[in-house]
Design a protein around this motif. Structure first.
Motif, PDB file in Angstrom:
ATOM      1  N   ASP A 114       5.705  -0.762  -6.004  1.00  0.00           N
ATOM      2  CA  ASP A 114       4.948  -0.299  -4.841  1.00  0.00           C
ATOM      3  C   ASP A 114       3.896   0.742  -5.197  1.00  0.00           C
ATOM      4  O   ASP A 114       2.932   0.926  -4.465  1.00  0.00           O
ATOM      5  N   GLY A 115       4.114   1.476  -6.274  1.00  0.00           N
ATOM      6  CA  GLY A 115       3.176   2.517  -6.663  1.00  0.00           C
ATOM      7  C   GLY A 115       3.879   3.647  -7.384  1.00  0.00           C
ATOM      8  O   GLY A 115       4.931   3.461  -7.988  1.00  0.00           O
ATOM      9  N   VAL A 116       3.307   4.832  -7.259  1.00  0.00           N
ATOM     10  CA  VAL A 116       3.844   6.027  -7.899  1.00  0.00           C
ATOM     11  C   VAL A 116       4.255   6.991  -6.801  1.00  0.00           C
ATOM     12  O   VAL A 116       3.465   7.351  -5.929  1.00  0.00           O
ATOM     13  N   MET A 117       5.521   7.403  -6.855  1.00  0.00           N
ATOM     14  CA  MET A 117       6.093   8.285  -5.840  1.00  0.00           C
ATOM     15  C   MET A 117       6.050   9.725  -6.328  1.00  0.00           C
ATOM     16  O   MET A 117       6.473  10.024  -7.440  1.00  0.00           O
ATOM     17  N   LEU A 118       5.545  10.600  -5.474  1.00  0.00           N
ATOM     18  CA  LEU A 118       5.502  12.024  -5.763  1.00  0.00           C
ATOM     19  C   LEU A 118       6.467  12.742  -4.830  1.00  0.00           C
ATOM     20  O   LEU A 118       6.643  12.345  -3.673  1.00  0.00           O
ATOM     21  N   ALA A 119       7.035  13.826  -5.335  1.00  0.00           N
ATOM     22  CA  ALA A 119       7.842  14.744  -4.531  1.00  0.00           C
ATOM     23  C   ALA A 119       8.925  14.021  -3.730  1.00  0.00           C
ATOM     24  O   ALA A 119       9.060  14.216  -2.530  1.00  0.00           O
ATOM     25  N   GLY A 120       9.674  13.163  -4.410  1.00  0.00           N
ATOM     26  CA  GLY A 120      10.794  12.491  -3.775  1.00  0.00           C
ATOM     27  C   GLY A 120      10.411  11.566  -2.632  1.00  0.00           C
ATOM     28  O   GLY A 120      11.202  11.326  -1.730  1.00  0.00           O
ATOM     29  N   GLY A 121       9.203  11.044  -2.651  1.00  0.00           N
ATOM     30  CA  GLY A 121       8.761  10.104  -1.626  1.00  0.00           C
ATOM     31  C   GLY A 121       7.849  10.696  -0.579  1.00  0.00           C
ATOM     32  O   GLY A 121       7.427  10.005   0.345  1.00  0.00           O
ATOM     33  N   ALA A 122       7.519  11.976  -0.720  1.00  0.00           N
ATOM     34  CA  ALA A 122       6.628  12.622   0.247  1.00  0.00           C
ATOM     35  C   ALA A 122       5.241  11.987   0.237  1.00  0.00           C
ATOM     36  O   ALA A 122       4.601  11.870   1.281  1.00  0.00           O
ATOM     37  N   VAL A 123       4.804  11.569  -0.935  1.00  0.00           N
ATOM     38  CA  VAL A 123       3.491  10.934  -1.065  1.00  0.00           C
ATOM     39  C   VAL A 123       3.615   9.772  -2.048  1.00  0.00           C
ATOM     40  O   VAL A 123       4.307   9.875  -3.059  1.00  0.00           O
ATOM     41  N   TRP A 124       2.945   8.676  -1.715  1.00  0.00           N
ATOM     42  CA  TRP A 124       2.847   7.525  -2.609  1.00  0.00           C
ATOM     43  C   TRP A 124       1.387   7.306  -2.960  1.00  0.00           C
ATOM     44  O   TRP A 124       0.519   7.420  -2.098  1.00  0.00           O
ATOM     45  N   MET A 125       1.155   7.008  -4.231  1.00  0.00           N
ATOM     46  CA  MET A 125      -0.175   6.635  -4.694  1.00  0.00           C
ATOM     47  C   MET A 125      -0.086   5.239  -5.302  1.00  0.00           C
ATOM     48  O   MET A 125       0.946   4.867  -5.858  1.00  0.00           O
ATOM     49  N   GLY A 126      -1.172   4.490  -5.175  1.00  0.00           N
ATOM     50  CA  GLY A 126      -1.199   3.157  -5.740  1.00  0.00           C
ATOM     51  C   GLY A 126      -2.574   2.814  -6.257  1.00  0.00           C
ATOM     52  O   GLY A 126      -3.572   3.442  -5.889  1.00  0.00           O
ATOM     53  N   ALA A 127      -2.610   1.813  -7.118  1.00  0.00           N
ATOM     54  CA  ALA A 127      -3.876   1.273  -7.612  1.00  0.00           C
ATOM     55  C   ALA A 127      -4.362   0.279  -6.560  1.00  0.00           C
ATOM     56  O   ALA A 127      -3.725  -0.727  -6.310  1.00  0.00           O
ATOM     57  N   VAL A 128      -5.480   0.591  -5.924  1.00  0.00           N
ATOM     58  CA  VAL A 128      -6.018  -0.203  -4.820  1.00  0.00           C
ATOM     59  C   VAL A 128      -7.156  -1.080  -5.345  1.00  0.00           C
ATOM     60  O   VAL A 128      -8.120  -0.571  -5.924  1.00  0.00           O
ATOM     61  N   CYS A 129      -7.013  -2.380  -5.133  1.00  0.00           N
ATOM     62  CA  CYS A 129      -8.046  -3.319  -5.590  1.00  0.00           C
ATOM     63  C   CYS A 129      -9.333  -3.128  -4.800  1.00  0.00           C
ATOM     64  O   CYS A 129      -9.299  -2.914  -3.592  1.00  0.00           O
ATOM     65  N   GLU A 130     -10.441  -3.226  -5.496  1.00  0.00           N
ATOM     66  CA  GLU A 130     -11.738  -3.056  -4.852  1.00  0.00           C
ATOM     67  C   GLU A 130     -12.371  -4.382  -4.442  1.00  0.00           C
ATOM     68  O   GLU A 130     -13.381  -4.382  -3.749  1.00  0.00           O
ATOM     69  N   ASP A 131     -11.776  -5.499  -4.889  1.00  0.00           N
ATOM     70  CA  ASP A 131     -12.267  -6.823  -4.489  1.00  0.00           C
ATOM     71  C   ASP A 131     -11.095  -7.795  -4.509  1.00  0.00           C
ATOM     72  O   ASP A 131      -9.995  -7.451  -4.948  1.00  0.00           O
ATOM     73  N   ASP A 132     -11.321  -9.004  -4.019  1.00  0.00           N
ATOM     74  CA  ASP A 132     -10.240  -9.986  -3.920  1.00  0.00           C
ATOM     75  C   ASP A 132      -9.669 -10.379  -5.281  1.00  0.00           C
ATOM     76  O   ASP A 132      -8.482 -10.673  -5.401  1.00  0.00           O
ATOM     77  N   ALA A 133     -10.493 -10.383  -6.294  1.00  0.00           N
ATOM     78  CA  ALA A 133     -10.032 -10.737  -7.636  1.00  0.00           C
ATOM     79  C   ALA A 133      -9.335  -9.573  -8.334  1.00  0.00           C
ATOM     80  O   ALA A 133      -8.731  -9.753  -9.383  1.00  0.00           O
ATOM     81  N   CYS A 134      -9.436  -8.402  -7.767  1.00  0.00           N
ATOM     82  CA  CYS A 134      -8.852  -7.173  -8.316  1.00  0.00           C
ATOM     83  C   CYS A 134      -9.329  -6.908  -9.742  1.00  0.00           C
ATOM     84  O   CYS A 134      -8.577  -6.468 -10.596  1.00  0.00           O
ATOM     85  N   GLU A 135     -10.604  -7.195  -9.963  1.00  0.00           N
ATOM     86  CA  GLU A 135     -11.184  -6.909 -11.277  1.00  0.00           C
ATOM     87  C   GLU A 135     -11.418  -5.420 -11.472  1.00  0.00           C
ATOM     88  O   GLU A 135     -11.515  -4.948 -12.591  1.00  0.00           O
ATOM     89  N   ALA A 136     -11.509  -4.695 -10.368  1.00  0.00           N
ATOM     90  CA  ALA A 136     -11.652  -3.236 -10.417  1.00  0.00           C
ATOM     91  C   ALA A 136     -10.714  -2.645  -9.378  1.00  0.00           C
ATOM     92  O   ALA A 136     -10.471  -3.236  -8.324  1.00  0.00           O
ATOM     93  N   SER A 137     -10.179  -1.476  -9.702  1.00  0.00           N
ATOM     94  CA  SER A 137      -9.296  -0.785  -8.762  1.00  0.00           C
ATOM     95  C   SER A 137      -9.494   0.713  -8.907  1.00  0.00           C
ATOM     96  O   SER A 137     -10.126   1.182  -9.848  1.00  0.00           O
ATOM     97  N   HIS A 138      -8.954   1.435  -7.931  1.00  0.00           N
ATOM     98  CA  HIS A 138      -8.978   2.895  -7.994  1.00  0.00           C
ATOM     99  C   HIS A 138      -7.635   3.409  -7.483  1.00  0.00           C
ATOM    100  O   HIS A 138      -6.961   2.734  -6.702  1.00  0.00           O
ATOM    101  N   TRP A 139      -7.241   4.579  -7.934  1.00  0.00           N
ATOM    102  CA  TRP A 139      -6.000   5.193  -7.498  1.00  0.00           C
ATOM    103  C   TRP A 139      -6.234   5.950  -6.205  1.00  0.00           C
ATOM    104  O   TRP A 139      -7.231   6.664  -6.069  1.00  0.00           O
ATOM    105  N   ALA A 140      -5.315   5.792  -5.250  1.00  0.00           N
ATOM    106  CA  ALA A 140      -5.465   6.460  -3.964  1.00  0.00           C
ATOM    107  C   ALA A 140      -4.085   6.738  -3.368  1.00  0.00           C
ATOM    108  O   ALA A 140      -3.084   6.109  -3.731  1.00  0.00           O
ATOM    109  N   ILE A 141      -4.066   7.682  -2.439  1.00  0.00           N
ATOM    110  CA  ILE A 141      -2.855   7.932  -1.645  1.00  0.00           C
ATOM    111  C   ILE A 141      -2.706   6.733  -0.721  1.00  0.00           C
ATOM    112  O   ILE A 141      -3.649   6.370  -0.015  1.00  0.00           O
ATOM    113  N   THR A 142      -1.528   6.130  -0.712  1.00  0.00           N
ATOM    114  CA  THR A 142      -1.291   4.961   0.126  1.00  0.00           C
ATOM    115  C   THR A 142      -0.301   5.243   1.253  1.00  0.00           C
ATOM    116  O   THR A 142      -0.226   4.448   2.206  1.00  0.00           O
ATOM    117  N   ALA A 143       0.439   6.328   1.177  1.00  0.00           N
ATOM    118  CA  ALA A 143       1.372   6.689   2.252  1.00  0.00           C
ATOM    119  C   ALA A 143       1.774   8.149   2.110  1.00  0.00           C
ATOM    120  O   ALA A 143       1.837   8.682   0.988  1.00  0.00           O
TER     121      ALA A 143
END
Length: 146
Positions: A114-143
């Motif tokens: 699902d991603g990377v969990m910080l502080a026991g689940g307080a925040v999740w970060m994930g690699a978010v695809c920038e296009d349908d092919a997911c040729e590029a992505s960026h890391w972002a807070i997802t929850a």
């Protein structure tokens, strides 16, 4: 003892004391294995930790992917944009979450598909695809889960 072995020994002791061995490399390798771009994760993580320490709502908002799901005050919110996040920051991110994420250590991160969990689940970060092919992505807070 010559100077070189003594310096190498001192460097090894300092690295071990800083926690730069197994825990950090295990986390790095797990991120790379499951999400790729583990090296690219470092900067957004550091920015998030610093922004949480200082309570910088705008910096945190800039690191999020929208709509962002936030669980706070027994409710679930779908935050639509950065402006909405900043306007409601104190209701969306508790002081406890800011403190916990602000003291996050790299070696203590939890990584799964699902991603990377910080502080026991307080925040999740994930690699978010920038296009349908997911040729590029960026890391972002997802929850955020207070």
């Amino acid at each position: 003892m010559s100077r070189l072995p003594a310096l190498l020994l001192l460097g090894t002791i300092l690295l071990a004391a800083s926690g730069a061995f197994a825990g950090d490399s295990d986390v790095y390798n797990r991120i790379e294995e499951l999400h790729g771009d583990a090296a690219g994760f470092d900067r957004p993580l550091r920015q998030l930790v610093q922004a949480m320490r200082s309570g910088d709502a705008e910096a945190i908002a800039g690191l999020a992917e929208y709509p962002l799901t936030v669980k706070a005050n027994g409710e679930t919110y779908d935050v639509e944009n950065a402006e909405d996040f900043v306007d409601n920051f104190d209701d969306l991110v508790t002081p406890q979450t800011r403190r916990a994420v602000g003291h996050q250590q790299y070696g203590d991160l939890f990584v799964n598909s699902d991603g990377v969990m910080l502080a026991g689940g307080a925040v999740w970060m994930g690699a978010v695809c920038e296009d349908d092919a997911c040729e590029a992505s960026h890391w972002a807070i997802t929850a955020i889960n207070n």
